[in-house]
Design an enzyme around this catalytic site. Structure first.
Site, PDB file in Angstrom:
ATOM      1  N   GLY A  11     -27.434 -15.036 -12.174  1.00  0.00           N
ATOM      2  CA  GLY A  11     -26.618 -14.338 -10.792  1.00  0.00           C
ATOM      3  C   GLY A  11     -25.613 -13.644 -11.275  1.00  0.00           C
ATOM      4  N   ARG A  72     -33.534 -13.787 -13.666  1.00  0.00           N
ATOM      5  CA  ARG A  72     -33.645 -14.922 -13.994  1.00  0.00           C
ATOM      6  C   ARG A  72     -35.115 -15.149 -14.114  1.00  0.00           C
ATOM      7  NH1 ARG A  72     -30.832 -17.623  -9.465  1.00  0.00           N
ATOM      8  NH2 ARG A  72     -28.605 -17.486  -9.978  1.00  0.00           N
ATOM      9  N   ASP A 103     -24.312 -19.794 -18.441  1.00  0.00           N
ATOM     10  CA  ASP A 103     -25.163 -20.475 -20.396  1.00  0.00           C
ATOM     11  C   ASP A 103     -25.902 -21.070 -20.494  1.00  0.00           C
ATOM     12  OD1 ASP A 103     -24.858 -22.368 -18.220  1.00  0.00           O
ATOM     13  OD2 ASP A 103     -24.131 -23.938 -19.021  1.00  0.00           O
ATOM     14  N   THR A 126     -20.148 -15.699 -14.534  1.00  0.00           N
ATOM     15  CA  THR A 126     -20.541 -16.321 -12.966  1.00  0.00           C
ATOM     16  C   THR A 126     -19.821 -16.934 -12.445  1.00  0.00           C
ATOM     17  OG1 THR A 126     -21.493 -18.591 -12.683  1.00  0.00           O
ATOM     18  CG2 THR A 126     -21.036 -18.198 -14.524  1.00  0.00           C
ATOM     19  N   ASP A 128     -19.836 -19.084 -10.462  1.00  0.00           N
ATOM     20  CA  ASP A 128     -19.169 -20.583 -10.714  1.00  0.00           C
ATOM     21  C   ASP A 128     -18.267 -20.928 -11.442  1.00  0.00           C
ATOM     22  OD1 ASP A 128     -21.383 -20.577  -9.440  1.00  0.00           O
ATOM     23  OD2 ASP A 128     -22.622 -20.856 -10.385  1.00  0.00           O
ATOM     24  N   ASP A 130     -18.731 -22.086 -14.755  1.00  0.00           N
ATOM     25  CA  ASP A 130     -19.209 -23.445 -15.270  1.00  0.00           C
ATOM     26  C   ASP A 130     -19.276 -23.646 -16.850  1.00  0.00           C
ATOM     27  OD1 ASP A 130     -21.284 -22.144 -14.695  1.00  0.00           O
ATOM     28  OD2 ASP A 130     -22.218 -23.219 -13.535  1.00  0.00           O
ATOM     29  N   ARG A 172     -22.494 -23.731  -7.548  1.00  0.00           N
ATOM     30  CA  ARG A 172     -23.543 -24.787  -8.053  1.00  0.00           C
ATOM     31  C   ARG A 172     -23.378 -26.160  -8.185  1.00  0.00           C
ATOM     32  NH1 ARG A 172     -28.763 -22.427 -10.339  1.00  0.00           N
ATOM     33  NH2 ARG A 172     -27.716 -21.063 -10.597  1.00  0.00           N
TER      34      ARG A 172
HETATM   35  O1  F6P Z   1     -24.900 -18.896 -10.007  1.00  0.00           O
HETATM   36  C1  F6P Z   1     -24.292 -17.590  -9.247  1.00  0.00           C
HETATM   37  C2  F6P Z   1     -25.075 -18.670  -8.069  1.00  0.00           C
HETATM   38  O2  F6P Z   1     -24.329 -17.947  -6.641  1.00  0.00           O
HETATM   39  C3  F6P Z   1     -24.830 -19.712  -7.210  1.00  0.00           C
HETATM   40  O3  F6P Z   1     -23.397 -20.040  -6.797  1.00  0.00           O
HETATM   41  C4  F6P Z   1     -25.569 -20.544  -5.909  1.00  0.00           C
HETATM   42  O4  F6P Z   1     -25.412 -21.772  -6.220  1.00  0.00           O
HETATM   43  C5  F6P Z   1     -26.534 -19.670  -7.013  1.00  0.00           C
HETATM   44  O5  F6P Z   1     -26.038 -18.759  -7.752  1.00  0.00           O
HETATM   45  C6  F6P Z   1     -27.545 -18.840  -6.164  1.00  0.00           C
HETATM   46  O6  F6P Z   1     -28.337 -18.412  -6.076  1.00  0.00           O
HETATM   47  P1  F6P Z   1     -29.346 -17.484  -5.860  1.00  0.00           P
HETATM   48  O7  F6P Z   1     -28.766 -16.057  -5.670  1.00  0.00           O
HETATM   49  O8  F6P Z   1     -31.102 -17.379  -6.418  1.00  0.00           O
HETATM   50  O9  F6P Z   1     -29.558 -17.966  -4.368  1.00  0.00           O
END
Ligand code: F6P
Length: 316
Positions: A11, A72, A103, A126, A128, A130, A172
């Site tokens: 992300g 990703r 991670d 990130t 998050d 996390d 997340r």
């Molecule tokens: O990891 C970052 C994040 O924004 C999370 O908070 C969220 O759950 C996820 O990515 C959303 O992913 P995507 O952009 O693939 O919808």
């Protein structure tokens, strides 16, 4: 002259562009030739790698997202594609990588290092927050500020209309964004995956507060809790007896122009990452802890789920 490349993976966050800018500046200062890898590990496989100069990073410090793209990559999980990535890097003489990501991204790169010896340093990035072992990940401050601005705006309408607003934050499985936003916005309820809750515990108090004149509620819920935000809203309507709405903040939390803190942290993280690689720390993550910056091993960062700071948890 040694060659070094930078990648954004997973992300995107606000703060990646300032990091890219300083990567180019600091690499050149240290006598290295900087390269960008576009679209995450996909770019390694597709040979989407370009040598860059100061010109490529002018005018980007204030921009959210990342000018080199992120992804990703599923293909990078397969050994045959990692071999292609290694061949592409060899052809350009690159044996050091700086990776901005979470991670999962670091785990992938560690396998690459074990297999092919390409040195790397990870920079936690990130919203998050996390990642185990680091207090801070790039992008978190900008995301928190976006959430703050959104909640301040929601408060205006909530108070005008006598409503409960359930505001859903990203994160997340980590409740950090929700927890800090709750503490800094004075909301009435905070639900996060790290803390067990029973809505019954709030019933009497909230009903009494309405009787005493409370006109609105703001509840901040993390996307990782077991219940849907709409169920929390329904509870406000049916049990507490106040009209309710849900606001899912979604991807706006990932954008916006980087705050001063994220710009500064981007500069510091990048300098530490390059210093580490030049000092033979071949496979690490630069973490920011209460003691300052530290290089940690991939296993330390990826083997455990991050625990939220007790100092914050006791406040809710
Ligand atoms: O990891 C970052 C994040 O924004 C999370 O908070 C969220 O759950 C996820 O990515 C959303 O992913 P995507 O952009 O693939 O919808």
């Amino acid at each position: 002259m040694k060659n070094i490349a930078i990648i954004c993976s997973g992300g995107d966050v606000s703060g990646m562009n300032p990091a890219l800018k300083h990567f180019v500046e600091y690499s050149i200062e240290k006598g290295l030739k900087p390269f960008f890898v576009y679209h995450g590990y996909e770019g390694l496989i597709d040979n989407n790698i370009k040598e860059v100069t100061y010109k490529d990073v002018s005018g980007i410090i204030n921009r959210g997202g990342t000018i080199i793209g992120s992804a990703r990559s599923m293909r990078f999980k397969e050994a045959k594609y990692r071999q292609i990535a290694k061949d592409n890097l060899d052809a350009l003489g690159i044996d050091m990588l700086v990776v901005l990501g979470g991670d999962g991204s670091f785990r992938g790169l560690d396998i690459f290092y074990q297999e092919h010896g390409i040195k790397f340093c990870g920079i936690p990035a990130t919203i998050d927050n996390d990642i185990n072992g680091t207090e801070y990940a790039l992008g978190v401050d900008t995301a928190l500020n976006i959430i703050k601005t959104s909640i301040d705006a929601i408060r205006d309408t909530a108070s005008s209309f006598r409503r409960a607003f359930v505001v859903e934050t990203m994160g997340r499985d980590c409740g950090y964004l929700a927890l800090v936003s709750h503490l800094t916005s004075g909301s009435e309820l905070c639900l996060i995956p790290e803390k067990k809750y029973d809505l019954k515990d709030y019933e009497d108090r909230f009903k009494q507060e309405i009787k005493d004149g409370r006109g609105y509620f703001i509840a901040i819920v993390s996307e990782g809790i077991k219940q849907k935000s709409s169920e929390i809203a329904e509870w406000f309507e049916k049990t507490i007896g106040i009209e309710s709405r849900v606001t899912v903040l979604g991807h706006i939390q990932r954008g916006g122009n980087p705050t001063i803190y994220d710009r500064l942290m981007a500069y510091k993280f990048v300098a530490k990452a390059i210093d580490g690689l030049l000092n033979s720390i071949d496979s690490s993550v630069v973490c920011y802890t209460k003691k300052g910056f530290e290089y940690k091993s991939i296993s330390e960062v990826t083997s455990q789920v991050k625990q939220l700071d007790e100092e914050l948890l006791v406040l809710i």
